[in-house]
Design an enzyme around this catalytic site. Sequence first.
Site, PDB file in Angstrom:
ATOM      1  N   HIS A 210      32.096  13.576  44.617  1.00 51.78           N
ATOM      2  CA  HIS A 210      32.473  15.187  44.595  1.00 51.78           C
ATOM      3  C   HIS A 210      30.760  15.793  45.305  1.00 51.78           C
ATOM      4  O   HIS A 210      30.124  15.581  44.593  1.00 51.78           O
ATOM      5  CB  HIS A 210      33.013  15.762  43.538  1.00 51.78           C
ATOM      6  CG  HIS A 210      34.193  15.093  42.803  1.00 51.78           C
ATOM      7  ND1 HIS A 210      34.119  14.238  42.034  1.00 51.78           N
ATOM      8  CD2 HIS A 210      35.367  15.556  43.125  1.00 51.78           C
ATOM      9  CE1 HIS A 210      35.331  13.866  41.497  1.00 51.78           C
ATOM     10  NE2 HIS A 210      36.230  14.652  42.206  1.00 51.78           N
TER      11      HIS A 210
ATOM     12  N   ASP B  12      29.212  16.926  42.373  1.00 51.64           N
ATOM     13  CA  ASP B  12      28.471  15.985  41.434  1.00 51.64           C
ATOM     14  C   ASP B  12      27.058  15.823  41.875  1.00 51.64           C
ATOM     15  O   ASP B  12      26.207  15.541  41.157  1.00 51.64           O
ATOM     16  CB  ASP B  12      29.014  14.764  41.460  1.00 51.64           C
ATOM     17  CG  ASP B  12      30.582  14.584  41.240  1.00 51.64           C
ATOM     18  OD1 ASP B  12      31.196  15.625  40.581  1.00 51.64           O
ATOM     19  OD2 ASP B  12      31.342  13.823  41.705  1.00 51.64           O
TER      20      ASP B  12
ATOM     21  N   GLU C 225      45.543  11.430  46.708  1.00 51.39           N
ATOM     22  CA  GLU C 225      45.518  10.620  45.135  1.00 51.39           C
ATOM     23  C   GLU C 225      46.566  11.258  44.291  1.00 51.39           C
ATOM     24  O   GLU C 225      46.306  12.048  44.031  1.00 51.39           O
ATOM     25  CB  GLU C 225      43.854  10.669  44.552  1.00 51.39           C
ATOM     26  CG  GLU C 225      44.122   9.874  43.199  1.00 51.39           C
ATOM     27  CD  GLU C 225      42.541   9.868  42.818  1.00 51.39           C
ATOM     28  OE1 GLU C 225      41.694   9.644  43.429  1.00 51.39           O
ATOM     29  OE2 GLU C 225      42.155  10.095  41.430  1.00 51.39           O
TER      30      GLU C 225
ATOM     31  N   GLU D 120      45.448   5.510  41.494  1.00 46.46           N
ATOM     32  CA  GLU D 120      44.858   5.184  40.170  1.00 46.46           C
ATOM     33  C   GLU D 120      45.855   4.790  39.210  1.00 46.46           C
ATOM     34  O   GLU D 120      46.921   5.504  38.929  1.00 46.46           O
ATOM     35  CB  GLU D 120      43.954   6.581  39.935  1.00 46.46           C
ATOM     36  CG  GLU D 120      43.432   6.740  38.621  1.00 46.46           C
ATOM     37  CD  GLU D 120      42.315   7.698  38.498  1.00 46.46           C
ATOM     38  OE1 GLU D 120      41.813   8.121  39.675  1.00 46.46           O
ATOM     39  OE2 GLU D 120      42.154   8.109  37.205  1.00 46.46           O
TER      40      GLU D 120
ATOM     41  N   ASP E 111      41.722   3.597  42.413  1.00 43.80           N
ATOM     42  CA  ASP E 111      40.968   4.238  41.469  1.00 43.80           C
ATOM     43  C   ASP E 111      41.087   3.174  40.381  1.00 43.80           C
ATOM     44  O   ASP E 111      42.293   3.353  39.705  1.00 43.80           O
ATOM     45  CB  ASP E 111      41.088   5.492  41.021  1.00 43.80           C
ATOM     46  CG  ASP E 111      40.093   6.407  41.832  1.00 43.80           C
ATOM     47  OD1 ASP E 111      39.423   5.871  43.116  1.00 43.80           O
ATOM     48  OD2 ASP E 111      39.910   7.584  41.643  1.00 43.80           O
TER      49      ASP E 111
ATOM     50  N   ASP F 136      44.736  11.310  30.297  1.00 42.51           N
ATOM     51  CA  ASP F 136      43.983  10.527  31.290  1.00 42.51           C
ATOM     52  C   ASP F 136      42.856  10.145  30.640  1.00 42.51           C
ATOM     53  O   ASP F 136      41.726  10.822  30.849  1.00 42.51           O
ATOM     54  CB  ASP F 136      43.780  11.385  32.533  1.00 42.51           C
ATOM     55  CG  ASP F 136      43.312  10.694  33.747  1.00 42.51           C
ATOM     56  OD1 ASP F 136      43.469   9.388  33.735  1.00 42.51           O
ATOM     57  OD2 ASP F 136      42.836  11.286  34.637  1.00 42.51           O
TER      58      ASP F 136
END
Length: 438
Positions: free
Chosen positions: A102, A105, A233, A269, A297, A308
């Site tokens: 990201h 990040d 996603e 994911e 993912d 999660d």
Amino acid sequence: MKEFFPGIPAIKYEGPDSKNPLAFKHYNPDEVVEGKTMKEHLRFSVVYWHTMRGIGADMFSMTRAWQRPWEDGTDSLAMALKRVPVLFEFCQKLGVPFYAFHDRDVAPEGKNLVETNKNLDRVVKELKKYQKDTGVGLLWGTACLFVHPRYMHGAATSCNADVFAFAAAQVKKAIEVTHELDGAGYVFWGGREGYSTLLNTNMKRELDHLAAFLHMAVDWKKEIGFKGQFYIEPKPKEPTKHQYDSDAAACLNFLREYGLMRHLKLNIETNHATLAGHTMQHDLEVAGAAGALGSIDANTGDLLLGWDTDQFPTDIYLTTQIMLTILKYGGFTTGGTNFDAKCRRESFEPVDLFHAHIGGMDAFARGLKIAAAIRKDGRLAQFVKNRYRSWDTGIGKDIEKGKVGFKELEKYAMKLGEVTTNESGRQEYLENLINEFI
Ligand code: XUL
Ligand code: CO
């Protein structure tokens, strides 16, 4: 050059009999499976957010538990630059060809958007240099539209138009830097694109806004000549109680409704699919059947925890199912196996990052080899083909071709009198067949 993981060598393939925890037992990058090397099939990727920025936080502690000797405790630009070589040493030692990030990040927010973009540009310059030096590439970039409090009501689906505008500016820049870094793709995960209560929510308006946002992104992609693949996603909940991109089917319906099918594929994911009450294989199949299976993912949840947990995948049965579906739909092109996964809080040493990724890579390598063996054996595919053979000729063929309607089928059924041709689904036989290979 300074080494950040001293004492940890480049990870090598030593084969299934090796007892070395810092060696691959199954992932042999150059081994050819179904005409491609394992490296080409799996296209592994390390994520910046968990692997570089994780601190071992959970909902009961935001205090750093993980030892990362290179961190100086700040979220400064200087620290952001110091982290870049750490990521690339890690990827190189693992032999992973990609990473994903990201915007926030890799570089900190400044006091305004101009300063924030300047920070990002500075770090991107460094990332680009290291990509060139190491050959490690960017699988996909994305924008963090969920941490800063301005996004409390969502980003593209915020009730506040100023927030939409701010998010648009942020995503515009994130697509530009992904392009600059030659990213193979760009992911839209709807961080807070959902609702906490319908009492204060105009759902139709929010969905219209989300679609408008994605159309703007598609336009910008074209304008700057970015050729990477866009992905959505799916995730059903967390942080909101209902995320609009709730599962693969909901995403596809949204893309079709708003004329976006041609422009986006899905990044599926594992732990998101299971939170949606599906299996990973189900969501992959839904995406694959629609020609929209783009990337994965790779992680897993915990059977007993309903959130999660983003754990590293180690279940061979799971990776076999995933790779069976990926191979069935022709394998990855722009996408890859992105470890959106983190160590447990208790696994606080840098070496744990290696154990985690090695385990995930070996689990996928085994899944790939097992899936290829099942396909070579052919009994599974033959069983499914044979199960539908009544559609290949006669009345089945006529129905599929649209040659008959209710009137003709009534006549056919009356002549038939009763159906006497049903056969066993043989689920248990097929489960045993899969276990022959595991
Ligand atoms: C959150 C999640 C994200 C996306 C990228 O659950 O999976 O990290 O993958 O924004
Ligand atoms: Co993810």
